[in-house]
Enzyme design. Sequence first.
Site, PDB file in Angstrom:
ATOM      1  N   ASP A  60       0.984  -1.195  -0.009  1.00 34.05           N
ATOM      2  CA  ASP A  60      -0.024  -0.113   0.030  1.00 34.05           C
ATOM      3  C   ASP A  60       0.851   1.313   0.107  1.00 34.05           C
ATOM      4  OD1 ASP A  60      -2.699   1.117   2.143  1.00 34.05           O
ATOM      5  OD2 ASP A  60      -1.620   2.210   0.559  1.00 34.05           O
ATOM      6  N   SER A 127      -7.494  12.367 -15.799  1.00 38.32           N
ATOM      7  CA  SER A 127      -8.777  11.952 -16.346  1.00 38.32           C
ATOM      8  C   SER A 127      -9.365  13.338 -16.791  1.00 38.32           C
ATOM      9  CB  SER A 127      -9.506  11.504 -14.964  1.00 38.32           C
ATOM     10  OG  SER A 127     -11.039  11.370 -15.568  1.00 38.32           O
ATOM     11  N   TYR A 152     -13.226  12.478  -6.207  1.00 39.63           N
ATOM     12  CA  TYR A 152     -12.445  11.525  -7.276  1.00 39.63           C
ATOM     13  C   TYR A 152     -11.732  12.721  -8.285  1.00 39.63           C
ATOM     14  CZ  TYR A 152     -11.336   9.217 -11.617  1.00 39.63           C
ATOM     15  OH  TYR A 152     -10.672   8.979 -12.577  1.00 39.63           O
ATOM     16  N   LYS A 156      -7.803  13.971  -8.770  1.00 40.49           N
ATOM     17  CA  LYS A 156      -6.900  14.149 -10.049  1.00 40.49           C
ATOM     18  C   LYS A 156      -6.301  15.649 -10.252  1.00 40.49           C
ATOM     19  CE  LYS A 156      -7.228   9.757 -11.351  1.00 40.49           C
ATOM     20  NZ  LYS A 156      -6.073   8.949 -11.228  1.00 40.49           N
TER      21      LYS A 156
HETATM   22  C1  WQD Z   1     -20.601   7.157 -19.255  1.00 43.07           C
HETATM   23  C2  WQD Z   1     -22.246   7.739 -19.882  1.00 43.07           C
HETATM   24  C3  WQD Z   1     -23.701   8.176 -17.909  1.00 43.07           C
HETATM   25  C4  WQD Z   1     -24.217   3.633 -16.785  1.00 43.07           C
HETATM   26  C5  WQD Z   1     -16.500   8.310 -15.032  1.00 43.07           C
HETATM   27  C6  WQD Z   1     -15.292   9.208 -14.540  1.00 43.07           C
HETATM   28  C7  WQD Z   1     -14.327   9.161 -15.276  1.00 43.07           C
HETATM   29  C8  WQD Z   1     -13.752   7.821 -15.560  1.00 43.07           C
HETATM   30  C9  WQD Z   1     -14.949   7.116 -16.129  1.00 43.07           C
HETATM   31  C10 WQD Z   1     -12.502   6.605 -14.017  1.00 43.07           C
HETATM   32  C11 WQD Z   1     -22.735   8.930 -18.906  1.00 43.07           C
HETATM   33  C12 WQD Z   1     -24.249   7.035 -18.914  1.00 43.07           C
HETATM   34  C13 WQD Z   1     -23.671   5.089 -17.506  1.00 43.07           C
HETATM   35  C14 WQD Z   1     -25.611   3.469 -16.955  1.00 43.07           C
HETATM   36  C15 WQD Z   1     -25.716   5.098 -18.262  1.00 43.07           C
HETATM   37  N1  WQD Z   1     -13.256   7.224 -14.385  1.00 43.07           N
HETATM   38  N2  WQD Z   1     -24.757   5.602 -18.280  1.00 43.07           N
HETATM   39  N3  WQD Z   1     -26.425   4.199 -17.721  1.00 43.07           N
HETATM   40  O1  WQD Z   1     -19.289   9.140 -15.877  1.00 43.07           O
HETATM   41  O2  WQD Z   1     -18.296   9.570 -18.324  1.00 43.07           O
HETATM   42  O3  WQD Z   1     -16.658   9.040 -16.477  1.00 43.07           O
HETATM   43  O4  WQD Z   1     -16.007   6.967 -15.527  1.00 43.07           O
HETATM   44  O5  WQD Z   1     -11.684   6.258 -14.532  1.00 43.07           O
HETATM   45  O6  WQD Z   1     -13.145  10.137 -14.722  1.00 43.07           O
HETATM   46  O7  WQD Z   1     -15.849  10.806 -14.512  1.00 43.07           O
HETATM   47  O8  WQD Z   1     -18.474   7.512 -17.155  1.00 43.07           O
HETATM   48  O9  WQD Z   1     -19.421   4.980 -17.712  1.00 43.07           O
HETATM   49  O10 WQD Z   1     -20.085   6.386 -16.036  1.00 43.07           O
HETATM   50  O11 WQD Z   1     -20.794   6.938 -17.754  1.00 43.07           O
HETATM   51  O12 WQD Z   1     -26.628   6.002 -19.069  1.00 43.07           O
HETATM   52  O13 WQD Z   1     -26.053   2.534 -16.429  1.00 43.07           O
HETATM   53  O14 WQD Z   1     -23.032   6.713 -19.708  1.00 43.07           O
HETATM   54  O15 WQD Z   1     -24.934   9.007 -17.497  1.00 43.07           O
HETATM   55  O16 WQD Z   1     -23.621   9.827 -19.664  1.00 43.07           O
HETATM   56  P1  WQD Z   1     -18.222   8.956 -16.950  1.00 43.07           P
HETATM   57  P2  WQD Z   1     -19.556   6.370 -17.091  1.00 43.07           P
END
Ligand code: WQD
Length: 351
Positions: A60, A127, A152, A156
């Site tokens: 860790d 990110s 989060y 970053k």
């Molecule tokens: C993508 C789109 C959701 C789930 C986050 C972090 C980023 C990185 C990736 C770590 C959005 C939509 C999602 C669902 C949906 N984190 N969605 N139904 O929020 O763009 O990015 O994760 O590495 O730093 O900010 O990714 O995949 O959660 O969402 O409609 O069941 O899919 O609303 O528009 P996001 P995500």
Amino acid sequence: MKKILVTGGCGFIGSHTIVDLIENGFEVISVDDNSRSSEEIALTGIEKITGKKIKNYKVDLKSFDETHAIFQENEDIAGIIHFAAYKAVGESVEQPLLYYENNMFGLINLLKCVKEFNVPNFVFSSSCTVYGNPDAIPVTEQTPTKKAESPYGATKQMGETIIQDFSSANNTNSILLRYFNPVGAHPSNELGELPLGKPMNLVPVITQTAIGKINKMYVHGSDYETRDGSCIRDYIHVCDIANAHTLALQYLIEAKNKTKTDIFNLGTGDGVTVLEAINMFEAISGVKLNYELGPRRPGDVMAIYANNNLAVEALGWQIKFGLKEMMQTAWNWELKLKKKQDLLKQQAALN
Ligand code: WQD
């Protein structure tokens, strides 16, 4: 052969990056406390793909002494790629101190060792979340960052600042890689994403819905001002992200960097809506997804995707995977996980 230390080497992007580093002639060691990753699955997959057994220090980074001992044992580290951090947006909102402690203390301990052992090159896993809700898209590396939408994202942003200040005051040159949405799995199907518990990210939710682990999924918002009402993101294959890390290290080793901390966006430059992603998945898998148009998810930005010209031109980065391969490799991996689980169930039933 230059030795690279990869923190979080048993994680999704870390393990794929180790494969790319090995394929490009680097020697690699990993440090990963496996609190949110499987050492066995990651190292087995890496060995099956590359033929190399990788050493993982189960440490860790919040323990300075244990982290320091790794550097004492490996005085010849030519570069570090730092992935090890917690990354669940929702969890960070519920438990901010867990995120500030883990992500920041780990980084600071690591940088103390970088300074003491004069490690010349440092690549940081950042990110697109640092941009918050951008005023204009596509975003370039000069797009101003905004107040992070989650702790989060704040870790970053703080990580970027700490690394910039550290590099200005020390010999180490750094690079910040701002990922957009990493998805997919290694084409060999020996490595892929292992979301712990219920996934939040779109592609694992899609594949788990298709395989039956999730009964129904929801499109978070269908009334946005986009071409089909759903959010736009820049999905990028994990192997393309991995290769960008190798290129970033080579760029530093060859002293091509323009500043002490160069920054690059890692996205395809193509915005894809949630519904387009779902449609592509259905087309490649032949599975009709059980989804419903639901309410918007708090904290979501309507649209964000990258201007990736800098990474393409300065790093020589070439994107090899499109949305079809992202969905196909993610689906192949989900099918493999299911086959493994079914086998374990059969064996348990026999015992
Ligand atoms: C993508 C789109 C959701 C789930 C986050 C972090 C980023 C990185 C990736 C770590 C959005 C939509 C999602 C669902 C949906 N984190 N969605 N139904 O929020 O763009 O990015 O994760 O590495 O730093 O900010 O990714 O995949 O959660 O969402 O409609 O069941 O899919 O609303 O528009 P996001 P995500």
